[in-house]
Design a protein around this motif. Structure first.
Motif, PDB file in Angstrom:
ATOM      1  N   GLU A   5      37.153 -11.017 -53.648  1.00 15.90           N
ATOM      2  CA  GLU A   5      37.103 -12.407 -54.109  1.00 15.90           C
ATOM      3  C   GLU A   5      36.378 -12.514 -55.434  1.00 15.90           C
ATOM      4  OE1 GLU A   5      35.265 -14.480 -50.918  1.00 15.90           O
ATOM      5  OE2 GLU A   5      37.018 -14.366 -49.612  1.00 15.90           O
ATOM      6  N   GLY A   6      35.274 -11.811 -55.576  1.00 17.59           N
ATOM      7  CA  GLY A   6      34.538 -11.813 -56.840  1.00 17.59           C
ATOM      8  C   GLY A   6      35.362 -11.254 -57.975  1.00 17.59           C
ATOM      9  N   LEU A   7      36.073 -10.182 -57.694  1.00 18.99           N
ATOM     10  CA  LEU A   7      36.940  -9.575 -58.703  1.00 18.99           C
ATOM     11  C   LEU A   7      38.065 -10.526 -59.089  1.00 18.99           C
ATOM     12  CD1 LEU A   7      37.661  -7.118 -60.397  1.00 18.99           C
ATOM     13  CD2 LEU A   7      38.940  -6.248 -58.444  1.00 18.99           C
ATOM     14  N   ALA A   8      38.664 -11.188 -58.113  1.00 16.09           N
ATOM     15  CA  ALA A   8      39.742 -12.139 -58.394  1.00 16.09           C
ATOM     16  C   ALA A   8      39.247 -13.293 -59.244  1.00 16.09           C
ATOM     17  CB  ALA A   8      40.340 -12.649 -57.087  1.00 16.09           C
ATOM     18  N   GLU A   9      38.067 -13.799 -58.945  1.00 11.50           N
ATOM     19  CA  GLU A   9      37.494 -14.891 -59.743  1.00 11.50           C
ATOM     20  C   GLU A   9      37.204 -14.443 -61.168  1.00 11.50           C
ATOM     21  OE1 GLU A   9      34.090 -16.391 -57.716  1.00 11.50           O
ATOM     22  OE2 GLU A   9      35.251 -17.100 -56.004  1.00 11.50           O
ATOM     23  N   ALA A  10      36.674 -13.250 -61.324  1.00  8.35           N
ATOM     24  CA  ALA A  10      36.375 -12.733 -62.660  1.00  8.35           C
ATOM     25  C   ALA A  10      37.651 -12.530 -63.475  1.00  8.35           C
ATOM     26  CB  ALA A  10      35.606 -11.422 -62.545  1.00  8.35           C
ATOM     27  N   MET A  11      38.682 -12.002 -62.841  1.00  8.91           N
ATOM     28  CA  MET A  11      39.951 -11.800 -63.549  1.00  8.91           C
ATOM     29  C   MET A  11      40.579 -13.130 -63.922  1.00  8.91           C
ATOM     30  SD  MET A  11      41.475  -8.416 -61.535  1.00  8.91           S
ATOM     31  CE  MET A  11      42.868  -9.300 -61.013  1.00  8.91           C
ATOM     32  N   ALA A  16      42.224 -17.165 -68.119  1.00 10.37           N
ATOM     33  CA  ALA A  16      42.536 -18.570 -67.836  1.00 10.37           C
ATOM     34  C   ALA A  16      43.320 -19.235 -68.960  1.00 10.37           C
ATOM     35  CB  ALA A  16      41.254 -19.340 -67.558  1.00 10.37           C
ATOM     36  N   ASP A  17      42.983 -18.981 -70.211  1.00  6.25           N
ATOM     37  CA  ASP A  17      43.640 -19.678 -71.318  1.00  6.25           C
ATOM     38  C   ASP A  17      44.542 -18.754 -72.140  1.00  6.25           C
ATOM     39  OD1 ASP A  17      41.306 -18.356 -72.013  1.00  6.25           O
ATOM     40  OD2 ASP A  17      41.066 -19.524 -73.844  1.00  6.25           O
ATOM     41  N   VAL A  18      44.963 -17.652 -71.577  1.00  9.86           N
ATOM     42  CA  VAL A  18      45.836 -16.705 -72.279  1.00  9.86           C
ATOM     43  C   VAL A  18      47.284 -17.021 -71.941  1.00  9.86           C
ATOM     44  CG1 VAL A  18      46.452 -14.275 -72.529  1.00  9.86           C
ATOM     45  CG2 VAL A  18      44.065 -14.924 -72.227  1.00  9.86           C
ATOM     46  N   GLN A  19      48.149 -17.005 -72.972  1.00  9.93           N
ATOM     47  CA  GLN A  19      49.578 -17.226 -72.761  1.00  9.93           C
ATOM     48  C   GLN A  19      50.355 -16.065 -73.347  1.00  9.93           C
ATOM     49  OE1 GLN A  19      50.712 -20.957 -74.413  1.00  9.93           O
ATOM     50  NE2 GLN A  19      49.828 -22.122 -72.738  1.00  9.93           N
TER      51      GLN A  19
END
Length: 60
Positions: A5-11, A16-19
């Protein structure tokens, strides 16, 4: 909290703002097409005579 879960949140926070660029789909298809053609050509039989076109002697 689990490590996953921590890894998923960090990734998720990192990207988050990359397209993806608008040309990415075309480049992926082009690369895949080259790969398919390369392996299709490599899989052809190698016992054909040059210029023969794979036609047996009796059919000429």
């Amino acid at each position: 909290m689990k490590v996953e879960e921590g890894l998923a949140e960090a990734m998720a926070a990192r990207v988050a703002d990359v397209q993806a660029p608008s040309t990415m789909g075309g480049s992926v298809r082009r690369r895949h097409r080259r790969h398919v053609i390369r392996f299709r050509v490599a899989g052809r039989p190698r016992d054909r005579r040059p210029g023969g076109g794979g036609v047996p002697w009796s059919c000429r």
